[in-house]
Design a protein around this motif. Structure first.
Motif, PDB file in Angstrom:
ATOM      1  N   ALA A  23      -6.013   7.425 -14.860  1.00 29.87           N
ATOM      2  CA  ALA A  23      -6.322   7.846 -13.519  1.00 29.87           C
ATOM      3  C   ALA A  23      -5.779   6.937 -12.353  1.00 29.87           C
ATOM      4  O   ALA A  23      -5.355   5.923 -12.862  1.00 29.87           O
ATOM      5  N   VAL A  24      -5.842   7.440 -11.358  1.00 30.14           N
ATOM      6  CA  VAL A  24      -5.451   6.600 -10.101  1.00 30.14           C
ATOM      7  C   VAL A  24      -6.262   6.718  -9.003  1.00 30.14           C
ATOM      8  O   VAL A  24      -7.047   7.550  -8.951  1.00 30.14           O
ATOM      9  N   LEU A  25      -6.471   5.550  -8.702  1.00 31.20           N
ATOM     10  CA  LEU A  25      -7.322   5.387  -7.212  1.00 31.20           C
ATOM     11  C   LEU A  25      -6.424   5.015  -6.151  1.00 31.20           C
ATOM     12  O   LEU A  25      -5.564   4.212  -6.189  1.00 31.20           O
ATOM     13  N   ILE A  26      -6.794   5.515  -5.151  1.00 30.29           N
ATOM     14  CA  ILE A  26      -6.242   5.038  -3.585  1.00 30.29           C
ATOM     15  C   ILE A  26      -7.264   4.273  -2.840  1.00 30.29           C
ATOM     16  O   ILE A  26      -8.521   4.921  -2.516  1.00 30.29           O
ATOM     17  N   LEU A  27      -7.036   3.026  -2.601  1.00 31.04           N
ATOM     18  CA  LEU A  27      -7.711   2.205  -1.945  1.00 31.04           C
ATOM     19  C   LEU A  27      -7.292   1.832  -0.561  1.00 31.04           C
ATOM     20  O   LEU A  27      -5.938   2.092  -0.391  1.00 31.04           O
ATOM     21  N   LYS A  28      -8.095   1.528   0.376  1.00 31.36           N
ATOM     22  CA  LYS A  28      -7.736   0.801   1.626  1.00 31.36           C
ATOM     23  C   LYS A  28      -8.544  -0.475   1.810  1.00 31.36           C
ATOM     24  O   LYS A  28      -9.718  -0.448   1.693  1.00 31.36           O
ATOM     25  N   THR A  29      -7.865  -1.421   2.284  1.00 26.64           N
ATOM     26  CA  THR A  29      -8.450  -2.869   2.373  1.00 26.64           C
ATOM     27  C   THR A  29      -7.697  -3.745   3.135  1.00 26.64           C
ATOM     28  O   THR A  29      -6.509  -3.585   3.163  1.00 26.64           O
ATOM     29  N   SER A  30      -8.357  -4.597   3.732  1.00 27.95           N
ATOM     30  CA  SER A  30      -7.387  -5.846   4.379  1.00 27.95           C
ATOM     31  C   SER A  30      -7.043  -6.966   3.597  1.00 27.95           C
ATOM     32  O   SER A  30      -6.380  -7.709   3.967  1.00 27.95           O
ATOM     33  N   ALA A  44       0.780  11.634  -8.202  1.00 30.44           N
ATOM     34  CA  ALA A  44       1.241  12.926  -7.611  1.00 30.44           C
ATOM     35  C   ALA A  44       0.152  13.934  -7.228  1.00 30.44           C
ATOM     36  O   ALA A  44       0.072  14.682  -6.443  1.00 30.44           O
ATOM     37  N   ASP A  45      -1.120  13.654  -7.911  1.00 29.36           N
ATOM     38  CA  ASP A  45      -2.324  14.484  -7.577  1.00 29.36           C
ATOM     39  C   ASP A  45      -2.736  13.947  -6.298  1.00 29.36           C
ATOM     40  O   ASP A  45      -3.518  14.964  -5.428  1.00 29.36           O
ATOM     41  N   VAL A  46      -2.804  12.749  -5.849  1.00 29.20           N
ATOM     42  CA  VAL A  46      -3.506  12.304  -4.779  1.00 29.20           C
ATOM     43  C   VAL A  46      -2.617  11.800  -3.653  1.00 29.20           C
ATOM     44  O   VAL A  46      -2.817  11.543  -2.441  1.00 29.20           O
ATOM     45  N   ARG A  47      -1.295  11.625  -4.105  1.00 25.80           N
ATOM     46  CA  ARG A  47      -0.258  11.212  -2.896  1.00 25.80           C
ATOM     47  C   ARG A  47       0.995  11.818  -3.244  1.00 25.80           C
ATOM     48  O   ARG A  47       2.262  11.190  -3.331  1.00 25.80           O
ATOM     49  N   PRO A  48       1.153  13.274  -3.305  1.00 27.58           N
ATOM     50  CA  PRO A  48       2.504  13.734  -3.710  1.00 27.58           C
ATOM     51  C   PRO A  48       3.657  13.370  -2.908  1.00 27.58           C
ATOM     52  O   PRO A  48       4.777  13.479  -3.316  1.00 27.58           O
ATOM     53  N   ALA A  49       3.374  13.556  -1.563  1.00 29.05           N
ATOM     54  CA  ALA A  49       4.639  13.247  -0.572  1.00 29.05           C
ATOM     55  C   ALA A  49       4.694  11.861  -0.176  1.00 29.05           C
ATOM     56  O   ALA A  49       5.900  11.281   0.278  1.00 29.05           O
ATOM     57  N   LEU A  50       4.195  10.816  -1.030  1.00 29.73           N
ATOM     58  CA  LEU A  50       4.488   9.283  -0.789  1.00 29.73           C
ATOM     59  C   LEU A  50       5.799   9.112  -1.240  1.00 29.73           C
ATOM     60  O   LEU A  50       6.392   9.302  -2.482  1.00 29.73           O
ATOM     61  N   LYS A  51       6.298   8.259  -0.551  1.00 30.14           N
ATOM     62  CA  LYS A  51       7.680   7.322  -0.975  1.00 30.14           C
ATOM     63  C   LYS A  51       7.375   5.939  -1.046  1.00 30.14           C
ATOM     64  O   LYS A  51       6.949   5.175  -0.250  1.00 30.14           O
ATOM     65  N   VAL A  95     -10.378   5.869  -1.042  1.00 26.30           N
ATOM     66  CA  VAL A  95     -10.054   7.076  -0.372  1.00 26.30           C
ATOM     67  C   VAL A  95      -9.442   8.327  -1.087  1.00 26.30           C
ATOM     68  O   VAL A  95      -9.737   9.462  -0.540  1.00 26.30           O
ATOM     69  N   ALA A  96      -9.323   7.879  -2.318  1.00 23.39           N
ATOM     70  CA  ALA A  96      -8.888   9.192  -3.105  1.00 23.39           C
ATOM     71  C   ALA A  96      -9.013   8.950  -4.774  1.00 23.39           C
ATOM     72  O   ALA A  96      -8.745   7.547  -5.094  1.00 23.39           O
ATOM     73  N   CYS A  97      -9.260   9.724  -5.522  1.00 23.73           N
ATOM     74  CA  CYS A  97      -9.389   9.236  -6.871  1.00 23.73           C
ATOM     75  C   CYS A  97      -8.686  10.785  -7.628  1.00 23.73           C
ATOM     76  O   CYS A  97      -9.134  11.823  -7.437  1.00 23.73           O
ATOM     77  N   SER A  98      -7.858  10.490  -8.522  1.00 24.00           N
ATOM     78  CA  SER A  98      -7.129  11.457  -9.083  1.00 24.00           C
ATOM     79  C   SER A  98      -8.085  11.992 -10.284  1.00 24.00           C
ATOM     80  O   SER A  98      -8.986  11.358 -10.741  1.00 24.00           O
TER      81      SER A  98
END
Length: 171
Positions: free
Chosen positions: A63-70, A136-143, A38-41
């Motif tokens: 780099a950082v990847l954001i994934l979604k999976t079950s 921080a490029d792909v999920r800056p507001a994440l806690k 879903v995102a790639c830094s």
């Protein structure tokens, strides 16, 4: 309805064709069954951290990847280790030795896991600028669980060294 979990994945390479290694790992991750990227830094070139003196000249690309999976965290971790092995990652037992590819789970949704084989969130993520900068490029507001600050606040709290420099915005 299938419940999807968001995962943050850190990629690093300091051997061989570093950018090609990151691209190859990203493609292999995208081909995992049920995984959606879903995102790639951007890619950053970074000074090595905590490496033996003999390897201090080998800069990393990260780099950082954001994934979604079950997939469950242990399942995904196993699949990521298999990708590392196929790409020539050799675990020598020497901490932080050079590698073609390093793939780490940073977080798995809101989960906290402490087992003999898996710790989530990654125990050192918030101390590593080479992880926090691209995250921080792909999920800056994440806690991330266990951290009260947002990723962008963690980034602002870190020292400027070791250096993390933009290498390529799109890859």
């Amino acid at each position: 309805m299938i419940l999807m979990t968001e995962y943050g994945i850190s990629l690093g390479s300091n051997l061989g064709q570093r950018l090609a290694n990151l691209r190859r790992a990203r493609a292999a991750i995208a081909k995992l069954p049920g995984v959606l990227t879903v995102a790639c830094s951007p890619v950053y070139e970074t000074e090595p951290v905590d490496v033996p003196a003999a390897y201090r000249s080998r800069r990393f690309l990260n780099a950082v990847l954001i994934l979604k999976t079950s997939a469950q965290p242990a399942e995904l971790a196993e699949a990521l280790h298999a990708i590392e092995a196929r790409m020539g990652r050799v675990r020598t037992g020497e901490a932080n030795s050079p590698r073609m590819i390093d793939i780490d789970l940073i977080y798995a949704g809101r989960r906290k896991i402490r087992s003999a084989t898996l710790t989530i969130p990654h125990p050192r993520w918030a101390r590593r600028r080479f992880v926090v900068r691209p995250l921080a490029d792909v999920r800056p507001a994440l806690k991330i669980p266990g951290e009260q600050r947002r990723v962008r606040e963690v980034l602002l709290s870190l020292p400027r060294t070791p250096k993390v420099v933009l290498y390529r915005r799109r890859w």
